[in-house]
Design an enzyme around this catalytic site. Structure first.
Site, PDB file in Angstrom:
ATOM      1  CB  SER A 115      35.784  45.100  36.122  1.00  0.00           C
ATOM      2  OG  SER A 115      35.551  45.032  34.730  1.00  0.00           O
ATOM      3  CD  GLU A 209      41.773  47.250  35.557  1.00  0.00           C
ATOM      4  OE1 GLU A 209      42.033  46.374  34.705  1.00  0.00           O
ATOM      5  OE2 GLU A 209      40.642  47.410  36.039  1.00  0.00           O
ATOM      6  CG  HIS A 281      40.345  43.287  33.913  1.00  0.00           C
ATOM      7  ND1 HIS A 281      40.129  44.626  34.179  1.00  0.00           N
ATOM      8  CD2 HIS A 281      39.115  42.716  33.834  1.00  0.00           C
ATOM      9  CE1 HIS A 281      38.832  44.864  34.256  1.00  0.00           C
ATOM     10  NE2 HIS A 281      38.184  43.729  34.049  1.00  0.00           N
TER      11      HIS A 281
END
Length: 314
Positions: A115, A209, A281
Site C-alpha cells: 500500500s 493494485e 488489498h
C-alpha cells in the site's frame, strides 16, 4: 541515478533474528499487532517495535520526524534483520527527504509492506535493494486463507512465494514475459512520477493494485501512466484488484466496472498482461518479492519467480 546498479538481496531470516515493526505512515491500534507478532514468534523470530510504532498524530503514527527516525534506526540497527511495516494508510512520501536512503539500501535488510509502503519500495529499488510487497501487521489481524500465510513465511526464508493453491489471474493479452518485478499501489506509482524515485518499469514485470478509488480515478491514473510512457515500457503487466472501486461511484460523474477500464487501457499495448492476480488489498493475497526476476505467463495467468529474494551467501 544509475539505473543499472546491481540488485542487492537481503538474507533469509533465521530463528533468533529480530524483526523490527515500524509505522512510517498511518497509526495502528496495539491490539491489531498481536496476530502478526504471534506468527513471527512461532517461527522462532524475535519481534521488536520502533519507538513510535503505536504513535498517533492526526492521520499519522507520530510526527514526520518521529516516523523517519524509527525507520532509519531500524535499518541502521545491526541487531535488526528485517523491517516490517505495521500498516500503510498515508505518510511515507513525507519522510523521503529525512531519510538516508542510500544507507538504508546498503544495509541489505528485508523491507516488508504494501500500500503506502510502495513509496519506500520504489526508492530502495532504485538504490539496488530488493524488497518485499507483503502483508503487514494490520493484514493478519483478520484471518486469511492458509496459502496467504504460506506465501508470506516462504519469502522470509527465501522460498517460493507462489503456493499451488493461489488462484490464477485472468488474461488480458496473451504471451510470456520475463523481467524484474516492480510496482505496487496504483496511486503511489502515479504519485512517484516526476520525483527522484519515479517508477521505472522498463523491461520489467509491472504489478499494480489499489483500494477505495473511484472508477474515474482508476481511469485517470492508468491514463496518466499511459501518457507518461510507463505502461508501454513494461515487458508485462499483472493487475491485482481495484478493491471496493465498483462501490465508489460518484453519482454526478457515473460509473464503469474497474476491470473494463483496466482492460481498455492495457489491451491496446499488445504486451502480455493479466488482471485479478492475487496480491495487495484483496482478501487473499500473495507476498511478492520486488527487484528480482520472474516469468509472467499471461495465457496461464501465472507468475513464476526465477530466483530467490534472499542471498544464500549471507
Amino acid at each position: 541515478m544509475d539505473m543499472l546498479v546491481a540488485m542487492r538481496k537481503p538474507r533469509a531470516l533465521r530463528a533468533g533474528d529480530t524483526v523490527r515493526v515500524v509505522s512510517p505512515a498511518s497509526p495502528l491500534p496495539e491490539e491489531k499487532l498481536a496476530a502478526m507478532e504471534e506468527l513471527l514468534r512461532a517461527q522462532g523470530l524475535r519481534v521488536a517495535y520502533g519507538r513510535h510504532a503505536l504513535g498517533s498524530q492526526d492521520y499519522f503514527a507520530g510526527s514526520d520526524k518521529e516516523r523517519a527516525a524509527d525507520l532509519q534506526q531500524a535499518f541502521d540497527d545491526p541487531d535488526c534483520a528485517a523491517v516490517l511495516c505495521s500498516r500503510g494508510g498515508y505518510g511515507c512520501a513525507r519522510l523521503m527527504r529525512m531519510l538516508d536512503l542510500d544507507r538504508m539500501a546498503g544495509s541489505g535488510k528485508m523491507l516488508l509492506g504494501y500500500s503506502d509502503i510502495t513509496t519506500l519500495h520504489l526508492a530502495l529499488l532504485r538504490r539496488g535493494l530488493a524488497t518485499v510487497y507483503s502483508p503487514m501487521s494490520i493484514t493478519f489481524h483478520t484471518p486469511r486463507e492458509p496459502w496467504v500465510y504460506q506465501s508470506f513465511l516462504a519469502v522470509l526464508s527465501g522460498g517460493n512465494p507462489i503456493p499451488p493453491e493461489a488462484p490464477r489471474a485472468r488474461t488480458i493479452t496473451p504471451g510470456i514475459a520475463e523481467g524484474e518485478v516492480t510496482g505496487g499501489c496504483l496511486c503511489l506509482l502515479t504519485d512517484s512520477l516526476a520525483t527522484p524515485d519515479l517508477l521505472d518499469a522498463r523491461g520489467k514485470i509491472l504489478i499494480i493494485e489499489d483500494v477505495d478509488e473511484q472508477p474515474h480515478r482508476v481511469d485517470a491514473m492508468f491514463t496518466h501512466l499511459l501518457l507518461a510512457g510507463v505502461l508501454e515500457s513494461a515487458a508485462g503487466i499483472a493487475v491485482g484488484e481495484m478493491t471496493h472501486t465498483d462501490e465508489q461511484c460518484d453519482p454526478l460523474i457515473g460509473s464503469r466496472p474497474w476491470e473494463d477500464i483496466v482492460r481498455e487501457r492495457i489491451a491496446p499495448l499488445g504486451i502480455p498482461a493479466v488482471v485479478g492476480f492475487p496480491f495487495g488489498h484483496m482478501q487473499a493475497m500473495l507476498t511478492l518479492p520486488l527487484g528480482i526476476r520472474a516469468r509472467l505467463d499471461a495465457d496461464a495467468g501465472t507468475l513464476t519467480y526465477l530466483e530467490s529474494i534472499c542471498d544464500a551467501s549471507r
